[in-house]
Structure formats: structure tokens, C-alpha cells
Design a protein around this motif. Structure first.
Motif, short mmCIF file in Angstrom:
data_model
loop_
_atom_site.label_atom_id
_atom_site.label_comp_id
_atom_site.label_asym_id
_atom_site.label_seq_id
_atom_site.Cartn_x
_atom_site.Cartn_y
_atom_site.Cartn_z
N GLY A 286 0.82 -1.20 0.00
CA GLY A 286 0.00 0.00 0.00
C GLY A 286 0.85 1.25 0.00
N PHE A 287 1.95 1.23 0.77
CA PHE A 287 2.85 2.37 0.82
C PHE A 287 3.59 2.52 -0.52
N HIS A 288 4.02 1.40 -1.09
CA HIS A 288 4.69 1.46 -2.39
C HIS A 288 3.75 2.03 -3.45
N ALA A 289 2.50 1.60 -3.40
CA ALA A 289 1.53 2.04 -4.41
C ALA A 289 1.27 3.54 -4.31
N ILE A 290 1.14 4.07 -3.08
CA ILE A 290 0.84 5.50 -2.95
C ILE A 290 2.07 6.33 -3.32
N SER B 124 3.17 0.10 -11.16
CA SER B 124 2.73 0.01 -9.77
C SER B 124 1.67 -1.08 -9.60
N ARG B 125 0.75 -1.12 -10.52
CA ARG B 125 -0.30 -2.16 -10.48
C ARG B 125 0.30 -3.55 -10.57
N PHE B 126 1.28 -3.72 -11.45
CA PHE B 126 1.93 -5.02 -11.63
C PHE B 126 2.67 -5.44 -10.37
N LEU B 127 3.32 -4.48 -9.70
CA LEU B 127 4.15 -4.79 -8.53
C LEU B 127 3.34 -4.96 -7.25
N THR B 128 2.24 -4.23 -7.12
CA THR B 128 1.52 -4.18 -5.84
C THR B 128 0.12 -4.80 -5.87
N GLY B 129 -0.46 -4.97 -7.05
CA GLY B 129 -1.84 -5.45 -7.14
C GLY B 129 -2.85 -4.36 -6.82
N ILE B 130 -2.38 -3.10 -6.77
CA ILE B 130 -3.24 -1.96 -6.47
C ILE B 130 -3.26 -1.05 -7.68
N GLU B 131 -4.44 -0.72 -8.17
CA GLU B 131 -4.55 0.12 -9.36
C GLU B 131 -5.10 1.50 -8.98
N ILE B 132 -4.26 2.51 -9.13
CA ILE B 132 -4.66 3.90 -8.86
C ILE B 132 -4.42 4.70 -10.13
N HIS B 133 -5.46 5.25 -10.68
CA HIS B 133 -5.29 6.08 -11.87
C HIS B 133 -4.47 7.32 -11.52
N PRO B 134 -3.52 7.71 -12.35
CA PRO B 134 -2.67 8.86 -12.01
C PRO B 134 -3.43 10.18 -11.88
N GLY B 135 -4.66 10.24 -12.39
CA GLY B 135 -5.45 11.46 -12.25
C GLY B 135 -6.12 11.61 -10.90
N ALA B 136 -6.19 10.53 -10.12
CA ALA B 136 -6.85 10.59 -8.81
C ALA B 136 -6.10 11.52 -7.87
N ARG B 137 -6.85 12.28 -7.08
CA ARG B 137 -6.27 13.23 -6.13
C ARG B 137 -6.38 12.65 -4.72
N ILE B 138 -5.23 12.48 -4.06
CA ILE B 138 -5.19 11.79 -2.76
C ILE B 138 -4.44 12.66 -1.75
N GLY B 139 -5.05 12.84 -0.57
CA GLY B 139 -4.47 13.67 0.48
C GLY B 139 -3.39 12.95 1.27
N LYS B 140 -2.96 13.59 2.35
CA LYS B 140 -1.89 13.05 3.19
C LYS B 140 -2.40 11.94 4.11
N GLY B 141 -1.46 11.13 4.59
CA GLY B 141 -1.81 10.10 5.57
C GLY B 141 -2.69 9.01 5.01
N PHE B 142 -2.57 8.74 3.72
CA PHE B 142 -3.39 7.71 3.07
C PHE B 142 -2.80 6.33 3.37
N PHE B 143 -3.68 5.39 3.78
CA PHE B 143 -3.20 4.06 4.15
C PHE B 143 -4.08 3.00 3.50
N ILE B 144 -3.43 2.09 2.78
CA ILE B 144 -4.12 0.93 2.20
C ILE B 144 -3.59 -0.30 2.92
N ASP B 145 -4.44 -0.98 3.66
CA ASP B 145 -4.04 -2.17 4.40
C ASP B 145 -4.18 -3.40 3.50
N HIS B 146 -3.14 -4.19 3.40
CA HIS B 146 -3.05 -5.36 2.51
C HIS B 146 -3.07 -4.89 1.06
#
Length: 245
Positions: free
Chosen positions: A40-44, A69-91
Motif C-alpha cells: 500500500g505504501f509502495h503504491a501510494i 505500480s499495479r503489476f508490482l503491488t496489485g493496487i490500481e490507482i489512476h494517475p489522475g486521482a487526487r489523494i491527500g496526506k496520511g493515506f493508508f491501504i491495508d493489505h
């Protein structure tokens, strides 16, 4: 914004994401483990690079970074998404965040969460999550509406309409089953302590049945007393007719 100030803000944001691991995951044992073993940290981190490229019109390169990032982490986040501080994805495995999604500060997502769109038009079509929202595993939030601050989305819920602040949502489709006027300074991770609206409805019906049964028994008793009095009157009348006054 200058390069130096932009770099400082980037480092501050990544530091907040990193610290969120220790604030919200008791399984984190060391700084090195959190740095090396949290997808989750790698993906963000990779998303923040991809988002920078996206905002500077290097959209293809941004998508490439996002895809890696999707290939390495299994997490897909579109680069256009706007994400604030302290974001945490568990597993994190299976998390999908769409292009026009907006996420506030100190938001927590669990695995297989989808922030999806419901339109084919090039417009705002993904949800906005305000500060300190917690989204349980497998939940789907679909559409361009707002999930208010401090809200909790139960695991496997499907949310398709706006959620007020300080609310708890469960079910398919998701329904607000609890709303509290509270001011949460931290992040409430007790997303397993959710009301069960079906159980509550059944319990209410059972309680009403018990009350109705009591009322029926009382009515039966009243009716029985009325019948006894009527029989006594008939007996007295028959006795009078047979024996005289």
C-alpha cells in the motif's frame, strides 16, 4: 510552486503516508519492514510520482508508472486521482481507484475496495472521500458523490449515493444505519463494530409479537370471563323458569 517547495511538500506527504502505517497497523514491527513490505505504501508513493507526471501533461508516462505500480503491488490507482496526506491501504490487493476520485487526509482503505465510476462521459464520475473515512474490505463506492468525513463503510457494502458526515453504512445497496454527531480527531478503525439492520428489524418484530401475544392472552381471559358470566345468567334464568321464583 517552486521546485524546492514542491519537493518539500512531496516529502512531507510521503512521510505522513509512511507514519500512517504505524498509526493504523499493529502488525508493523519496524521502520525497515514498513519501508520494504507494505505494498500500500509502495503504491501510494508511485502514485504520487504518476500524479505529478499527469499534472505536467506527461500522461502516457504517468500511465506507464501507474501500470508498473499495479503489476508490482496489485493496487490500481489512476494517475489522475487526487489523494491527500496520511493515506493508508491495508493489505491492498485488488484496490481500484478511478481517475476522478478525490480522497481527503487520513483515509484508510482495505483490500478489494473499488472507487468506481458510473458514466462514460469525460466528467467527474468517481466518488469523493472526505477526511478520516474508513472503507472496509470488498466495499464498492460507485458514482460522483461525497462520503462525508469520519464515516465508515462496512465490508462488502455497495454505496451508490451520498453519505453524510459521521455515518456508518452497511448493506447492498448501502444504507446509513448509524449517524453520530461526533468530532473524531484520529481515525476510527473499529469498522467491524457495525450495526446489523436485518437483525435489528427481526428483533423489533419479535418484540412486537411478544406484546401481541400478551394482548391476545389478555383478550382471551376477558372473553372467557364474559362467557362465564353469560352462562351464569342463563343458568339463573333456566332455574327460575323451571323452579319458579
Amino acid at each position: 510552486m517552486g521546485f524546492i517547495s514542491g519537493l518539500r511538500e512531496f516529502c512531507s506527504t510521503v512521510k505522513a503516508d509512511y507514519n500512517a502505517i504505524f498509526e493504523r497497523d499493529p502488525a508493523a514491527r519496524s521502520r525497515l519492514e514498513a519501508l520494504l513490505c507494505y505494498p500500500g505504501f509502495h503504491a501510494i508513493c508511485m502514485h504520487r510520482i504518476a500524479h505529478f507526471l499527469w499534472n505536467h501533461n506527461l500522461k502516457l508516462l504517468a500511465r506507464v508508472v501507474s501500470h508498473i505500480s499495479r503489476f508490482l503491488t496489485g493496487i490500481e490507482i489512476h494517475p489522475g486521482a487526487r489523494i491527500g496526506k496520511g493515506f493508508f491501504i491495508d493489505h491492498g490487493m485488488g484496490v481500484v481507484i478511478g481517475e476522478t476520485a478525490e480522497i481527503g487526509d487520513n483515509v484508510t482503505l482495505y483490500h478489494q475496495v473499488t472507487l468506481g465510476g458510473v458514466s462514460l462521459k469525460k466528467e467527474k464520475r468517481h466518488p469523493t472521500l472526505r477526511d478520516r473515512v474508513v472503507v472496509g474490505a470488498g466495499a464498492k463506492i460507485l458514482g460522483p458523490f461525497v462520503v462525508g468525513e469520519n464515516s465508515k463503510i462496512g465490508a462488502n457494502s455497495v454505496v451508490v449515493k451520498e453519505v453524510p458526515p459521521n455515518s456508518t453504512v452497511v448493506g447492498v445497496p448501502g444504507k446509513v444505519v448509524k449517524k453520530e454527531k461526533i468530532n473524531v480527531m484520529g481515525v476510527d478503525l473499529d469498522h467491524h463494530l457495525l450495526p446489523d439492520p436485518v437483525l435489528e428489524a427481526i428483533q423489533a418484530i419479535l418484540k412486537e409479537l411478544v406484546e401481541l401475544r400478551k394482548e391476545v392472552e389478555w383478550l382471551k381471559g376477558e372473553r372467557a370471563r364474559e362467557l362465564e358470566e353469560k352462562i351464569k345468567r342463563l343458568e339463573q334464568e333456566i332455574f327460575k323458569e323451571v323452579c319458579g321464583d
